[in-house]
Write an enzyme that holds these catalytic residues in place. Structure first.
Site, PDB file in Angstrom:
ATOM      1  N   LYS A  25      31.873  26.677  28.864  1.00 57.22           N
ATOM      2  CA  LYS A  25      31.216  25.782  29.823  1.00 57.22           C
ATOM      3  C   LYS A  25      31.427  24.352  29.343  1.00 57.22           C
ATOM      4  O   LYS A  25      31.590  24.104  28.148  1.00 57.22           O
ATOM      5  CB  LYS A  25      29.711  26.067  29.879  1.00 57.22           C
ATOM      6  CG  LYS A  25      29.077  25.693  31.194  1.00 57.22           C
ATOM      7  CD  LYS A  25      29.269  26.792  32.191  1.00 57.22           C
ATOM      8  CE  LYS A  25      28.535  26.555  33.477  1.00 57.22           C
ATOM      9  NZ  LYS A  25      28.619  27.724  34.356  1.00 57.22           N
ATOM     10  N   ASP A  68      31.191  23.846  39.056  1.00 57.73           N
ATOM     11  CA  ASP A  68      29.794  24.134  38.746  1.00 57.73           C
ATOM     12  C   ASP A  68      29.008  22.987  39.378  1.00 57.73           C
ATOM     13  O   ASP A  68      29.523  22.301  40.277  1.00 57.73           O
ATOM     14  CB  ASP A  68      29.581  24.229  37.221  1.00 57.73           C
ATOM     15  CG  ASP A  68      28.229  24.827  36.859  1.00 57.73           C
ATOM     16  OD1 ASP A  68      28.075  26.049  36.908  1.00 57.73           O
ATOM     17  OD2 ASP A  68      27.298  24.053  36.536  1.00 57.73           O
TER      18      ASP A  68
HETATM   19  P1  NAD Z   1      25.896  22.097  43.324  1.00 61.35           P
HETATM   20  O1  NAD Z   1      26.065  20.830  42.602  1.00 61.35           O
HETATM   21  O2  NAD Z   1      26.835  22.435  44.423  1.00 61.35           O
HETATM   22  O3  NAD Z   1      24.407  22.177  43.917  1.00 61.35           O
HETATM   23  C1  NAD Z   1      23.290  22.000  43.089  1.00 61.35           C
HETATM   24  C2  NAD Z   1      22.050  21.816  43.966  1.00 61.35           C
HETATM   25  O4  NAD Z   1      20.912  21.672  43.096  1.00 61.35           O
HETATM   26  C3  NAD Z   1      22.103  20.557  44.818  1.00 61.35           C
HETATM   27  O5  NAD Z   1      21.409  20.773  46.037  1.00 61.35           O
HETATM   28  C4  NAD Z   1      21.340  19.543  43.960  1.00 61.35           C
HETATM   29  O6  NAD Z   1      20.803  18.463  44.712  1.00 61.35           O
HETATM   30  C5  NAD Z   1      20.264  20.442  43.382  1.00 61.35           C
HETATM   31  N1  NAD Z   1      19.677  19.896  42.140  1.00 61.35           N
HETATM   32  C6  NAD Z   1      20.294  19.194  41.157  1.00 61.35           C
HETATM   33  N2  NAD Z   1      19.409  18.837  40.208  1.00 61.35           N
HETATM   34  C7  NAD Z   1      18.205  19.346  40.608  1.00 61.35           C
HETATM   35  C8  NAD Z   1      16.901  19.289  40.079  1.00 61.35           C
HETATM   36  N3  NAD Z   1      16.645  18.634  38.923  1.00 61.35           N
HETATM   37  N4  NAD Z   1      15.893  19.928  40.759  1.00 61.35           N
HETATM   38  C9  NAD Z   1      16.144  20.574  41.936  1.00 61.35           C
HETATM   39  N5  NAD Z   1      17.372  20.643  42.489  1.00 61.35           N
HETATM   40  C10 NAD Z   1      18.373  20.032  41.837  1.00 61.35           C
HETATM   41  O7  NAD Z   1      25.893  23.239  42.198  1.00 61.35           O
HETATM   42  P2  NAD Z   1      26.200  24.788  42.375  1.00 61.35           P
HETATM   43  O8  NAD Z   1      27.638  24.992  42.132  1.00 61.35           O
HETATM   44  O9  NAD Z   1      25.555  25.268  43.608  1.00 61.35           O
HETATM   45  O10 NAD Z   1      25.442  25.378  41.098  1.00 61.35           O
HETATM   46  C11 NAD Z   1      24.054  25.693  41.112  1.00 61.35           C
HETATM   47  C12 NAD Z   1      23.725  26.673  40.005  1.00 61.35           C
HETATM   48  O11 NAD Z   1      24.512  27.868  40.185  1.00 61.35           O
HETATM   49  C13 NAD Z   1      24.043  26.206  38.574  1.00 61.35           C
HETATM   50  O12 NAD Z   1      23.117  26.792  37.693  1.00 61.35           O
HETATM   51  C14 NAD Z   1      25.413  26.807  38.305  1.00 61.35           C
HETATM   52  O13 NAD Z   1      25.662  26.978  36.927  1.00 61.35           O
HETATM   53  C15 NAD Z   1      25.249  28.149  38.993  1.00 61.35           C
HETATM   54  N6  NAD Z   1      26.515  28.788  39.337  1.00 61.35           N
HETATM   55  C16 NAD Z   1      27.431  28.186  40.140  1.00 61.35           C
HETATM   56  C17 NAD Z   1      28.611  28.832  40.466  1.00 61.35           C
HETATM   57  C18 NAD Z   1      29.617  28.241  41.419  1.00 61.35           C
HETATM   58  O14 NAD Z   1      30.567  28.957  41.786  1.00 61.35           O
HETATM   59  N7  NAD Z   1      29.497  27.014  41.841  1.00 61.35           N
HETATM   60  C19 NAD Z   1      28.868  30.107  39.933  1.00 61.35           C
HETATM   61  C20 NAD Z   1      27.904  30.726  39.131  1.00 61.35           C
HETATM   62  C21 NAD Z   1      26.737  30.053  38.840  1.00 61.35           C
END
Ligand code: NAD
Length: 366
Positions: free
Chosen positions: A101, A141
């Site tokens: 990561k 991510d």
């Molecule tokens: P993203 O950036 O597309 O979306 C994140 C969302 O969370 C946004 O709506 C943002 O405004 C919100 N956010 C950010 N900080 C925040 C806070 N302090 N409090 C509340 N909301 C907050 O990110 P994503 O890709 O959707 O990732 C979200 C989670 O899923 C992360 O934990 C990431 O590690 C996990 N994840 C993502 C993927 C992927 O394919 N993108 C895969 C596996 C796991």
């Protein structure tokens, strides 16, 4: 940060397997932890120095694999935990990758496109020697997506030639696969449906709250809504909106896609605007934290009203939070499984890049 549930799980497994203390230490620590300074000349001429990270936890089962996060609250401790989560996740779903990561401590909303491009490419200048299609493969991510992956590919090609498999989550023209963007949230929706059928929860009557309306949250919301669920609450980093009658999540997602700078509070959504904290405690049957680590913890877990919690984000529930939920007989689908759809489709993308032969969309979907 409160302790994560994974530390406890890892200890249990090691005891069960009779691992020696040295073996336990080995599995518990990263193979490599790198911090780099990245100076950026801002559009206004100022210089700002950012910190970049890449943590490689294990490549025992294949090349290191893990997302790249651009967020103001990241530090080495975050990435160390998140990298190990990737090792256990790829191993659980039997994909020949290890775990890693990384990212940059920046707020992408405060940077221009030109600044973001320069910062991303500078990051590759600093850590590029650790990356490669058979060495370490970043993916989107929080705060990153197809555009950042394209910049990485371009920067990596400068010294190594064209290797589309150095990143996954690219757009289709660069060797990506359709469906990768939605895959994580779609997987979350599939596991939620499966858990509902096992736990006798009627998904079509279920009220669902989703914290974080980004890549994972939006896709989970849209897919669950297609399955008949009622999405009553969503949030982003600025706040949340709740409507017990249900939210039109597809239209909200379309409105947000106009610009990265738009947040839920800028839209005129039919519902009550509340805080993120209030959202996690609001009435619902299913709660899907899909934003940050540790959002459900010792302070608020007792107030969670859901019967089922599905970890869309990585490490969204702390160890103490999980103890409280389990005491309340709340069912929990852990991140390692719930959000593994993303890395699974990343593996399909990487396989196609290695074969130089694109698969049909239906094959990926199947
Ligand atoms: P993203 O950036 O597309 O979306 C994140 C969302 O969370 C946004 O709506 C943002 O405004 C919100 N956010 C950010 N900080 C925040 C806070 N302090 N409090 C509340 N909301 C907050 O990110 P994503 O890709 O959707 O990732 C979200 C989670 O899923 C992360 O934990 C990431 O590690 C996990 N994840 C993502 C993927 C992927 O394919 N993108 C895969 C596996 C796991």
């Amino acid at each position: 940060m409160e302790k994560s549930t994974h530390e406890r799980a890892l200890k249990l497994v090691m005891n069960k397997l009779g691992c020696s203390e040295e073996m336990s230490k080995l599995l518990d620590s990263s193979q490599r932890e790198v911090i780099v300074e990245i100076p950026l000349k801002r559009d206004n001429g100022d210089i700002k120095v950012f910190k970049g990270y890449r943590v490689q936890h294990s490549d025992a089962l294949g090349p290191f694999k893990g997302g790249l996060r651009f967020h103001p609250d990241v530090d080495l401790e975050h990435f160390v935990s998140l990298a190990s989560v990737m090792t256990w996740k790829t191993s659980l779903v039997n994909i020949p990758f290890g775990g890693a990561k990384g990212g940059i401590d920046c707020d992408p909303n405060e940077l221009s496109t030109h600044e973001l491009e320069t910062l991303t490419k500078r990051y590759v200048e600093k850590v590029g020697m650790l990356l490669g299609p058979n060495i370490d493969i970043p993916a989107p991510d929080m705060g990153t997506g197809e555009q950042e992956m394209a910049w990485i590919l371009q920067a990596y090609a400068k010294n190594h030639g064209h290797h589309p498999g150095v990143v996954t989550g690219k757009n289709k023209q660069l060797g990506g696969v359709s469906g990768r963007r939605e895959a994580t949230g779609k997987g979350v929706a599939y596991f939620t449906r499966l858990a509902c059928s096992r736990e006798n929860i009627d998904l079509e009557r279920a009220r669902v709250i989703i914290q974080g309306f980004g890549n994972v949250g939006q896709s989970a919301a849209i897919n669950l809504s297609k399955m008949g669920a009622n999405i009553v609450g969503i949030s982003d980093r600025k706040g949340a909106v709740y409507n017990e009658k249900g939210l039109d999540v597809k239209t909200i997602a379309e409105d947000l896609s106009v610009s990265k700078k738009i947040s839920l509070e800028d839209l005129d959504i039919d519902g009550e605007y509340i805080t993120n904290k209030e959202l996690l405690e609001a009435p619902c049957d299913i709660l899907i934290p899909a934003a940050i680590e540790g959002g459900i913890n010792s302070k608020n877990a007792a107030k969670v009203q859901a019967k089922l919690v599905v970890e869309g984000a990585n490490l969204p529930v702390t160890k103490d939070g999980e103890d409280i939920l389990l005491d309340k007989k709340v069912k929990l689908i852990p991140d390692l499984l719930a959000n593994a759809g993303g890395v699974t489709v990343s593996f399909f993308e990487w396989s196609q890049n290695a074969q130089r032969y694109p698969w049909k969309d239906e094959k990926v979907e199947r």
